[in-house]
Design an enzyme around this catalytic site. Structure first.
Site, PDB file in Angstrom:
ATOM      1  CG  ASP A  76       2.935   0.734   7.606  1.00 14.52           C
ATOM      2  OD1 ASP A  76       2.537   0.079   6.635  1.00 14.52           O
ATOM      3  OD2 ASP A  76       2.218   1.012   8.587  1.00 14.52           O
ATOM      4  CG  ASP A 112       1.918  -3.740   5.462  1.00  8.46           C
ATOM      5  OD1 ASP A 112       2.709  -2.885   5.886  1.00  8.46           O
ATOM      6  OD2 ASP A 112       0.702  -3.542   5.331  1.00  8.46           O
ATOM      7  CG  HIS A 152      -0.402   0.126   2.531  1.00  9.82           C
ATOM      8  ND1 HIS A 152      -0.195   1.333   3.159  1.00  9.82           N
ATOM      9  CD2 HIS A 152       0.002  -0.820   3.412  1.00  9.82           C
ATOM     10  CE1 HIS A 152       0.309   1.131   4.357  1.00  9.82           C
ATOM     11  NE2 HIS A 152       0.441  -0.169   4.536  1.00  9.82           N
ATOM     12  CG  HIS A 186       1.405   3.141  12.544  1.00  7.05           C
ATOM     13  ND1 HIS A 186       0.057   2.977  12.761  1.00  7.05           N
ATOM     14  CD2 HIS A 186       1.651   2.581  11.330  1.00  7.05           C
ATOM     15  CE1 HIS A 186      -0.476   2.341  11.718  1.00  7.05           C
ATOM     16  NE2 HIS A 186       0.478   2.090  10.851  1.00  7.05           N
ATOM     17  CD  GLU A 240      -2.705  -1.358   5.479  1.00  2.00           C
ATOM     18  OE1 GLU A 240      -2.612  -2.358   6.218  1.00  2.00           O
ATOM     19  OE2 GLU A 240      -2.306  -0.216   5.826  1.00  2.00           O
ATOM     20  CD  GLU A 241      -1.290   2.916   7.429  1.00  2.00           C
ATOM     21  OE1 GLU A 241      -1.878   2.517   8.461  1.00  2.00           O
ATOM     22  OE2 GLU A 241      -0.090   2.676   7.208  1.00  2.00           O
TER      23      GLU A 241
END
Length: 341
Positions: A181, A237, A64, A317, A215-216
């Site tokens: 990510d 991922d 993603h 994150h 995706e998030e």
């Protein structure tokens, strides 16, 4: 191959693409894949799909390209901005981060996330104060002191906010950046495409690569249900690092279970067997606070085998860190899945 992958990683992390505002990254992917000789398409939702060729037992490999970010929630009377988060991150990870506000008419205005009581000399010790969107605010790099001053810049509620990636590559092979990510994995997929285009990788099955863009927030791969011939889906991922997890940044992570449940037994076993056969350093872990595009695809009704792998990523994150060993190991594994059914 490694130099190309790293150049794509740094190019992708430099493109702002918070979930909901991903058109620049998607357009970049279309240009790069077209230049390699492929015919990528973009869905109405903004997902980029590209068939690399091959025949039989169709495989979908996803990454993603959307990232964490924010939107303008309110313009305060003093000209500072309140934000609303896009994606799941802790507010303390963005304090003192440089940002860009992207207006609906195409302007870009920079700023910084500060505490509303930023100076210790003025406010005393604020280290115990909760970091949230009440305590943190965005101060623009412009001469503004009122709501009307900000509005004159063209900034409105609902404008997107991107966080500076600050991508750094160390001599020891570590890569530090926001948005690893999942832009590290997106760079892996572009490198896979280049290897196929230049004849160094001969596909042993039909292969689609897909770059999702929601995706998030949980529904990235739900747009893929129309790829009805797909038998297997491999989500590429990040792998998480920390606590009782065994993966490091220098390893390939294989996820056995996440918040959506366990991954396919047989496909996951195949990934483990491939790593053992090729001498790839890997770890198998469980990520209870994690979800992937496989979950979105399954909830949308795809009838597939599904598995997940990726390079280990520390401080996920946040301001993340990985290593070229983990990235290249992941690329090697993904190439083997595409080459040998």
């Amino acid at each position: 191959m490694q130099n190309y992958l790293l150049s794509q990683l740094t190019a992708l992390t430099a493109i702002p693409s918070p979930t909901g505002m991903t058109h620049l990254a998607a357009e970049y992917l279309i240009r790069e894949l077209t230049a390699l000789g492929f015919a990528p398409t973009m869905t109405r939702k903004g997902t980029v799909i590209c068939c690399l060729g091959g025949e039989g037992h169709p495989l979908l490999i996803s990454a993603h390209v959307d990232t964490l970010g924010a939107v303008v929630r309110a313009i305060k009377p003093n000209g500072h901005l309140r934000y609303s988060k896009v994606g799941g991150f802790d507010d303390n990870t963005i304090e003192n981060e440089n940002i860009t506000v992207h207006t609906r008419d195409g302007k870009a205005v920079t700023g910084t996330v500060y505490s509303s009581k930023a100076s210790r000399h003025v406010w005393g010790d604020q280290s115990s104060s909760a970091r949230n969107d009440d305590f943190l605010e965005i101060i623009l790099d412009e001469d503004v002191s009122s709501r009307s001053d900000v509005e004159k810049l063209g900034i409105c509620v609902g404008d997107f906010i991107s966080f500076d990636a600050r991508t750094t590559v160390t001599a020891s092979g570590y890569i530090k950046s926001r948005h690893l990510d999942d832009k590290a994995s997106s760079a892996i997929l572009l490198t896979l495409a280049r290897e196929v285009a230049q004849g160094r990788l001969v596909l042993g099955r039909k292969v689609y690569i897909v770059f999702t863009v929601y995706e998030e927030v949980g529904h990235g791969a739900s747009a893929l249900k129309d790829l009805t011939d797909v038998e297997d889906m491999l989500a590429v991922d990040m792998g998480c690092v920390g606590a009782d997890l065994t993966c490091t940044e220098k390893q390939v992570s294989i996820c056995a279970k996440d918040s959506g449940g366990p991954y396919d037994w047989s496909f996951t076993n195949e990934l483990i067997a491939r790593c053992k056969k090729m001498g790839i350093d890997y770890a198998v872990d469980i990520y209870p606070g994690y979800g992937s595009d496989c979950g979105a695809a399954l909830r949308a009704g795809m009838e597939i085998r599904f598995a997940l792998c990726g390079q280990g990523v520390f401080a996920s994150h946040g301001y993340e860190r990985t290593h070229m060993d983990g990235i290249m190991g992941t690329l090697k594994l993904v190439m083997d899945v595409a080459e040998k059914c």
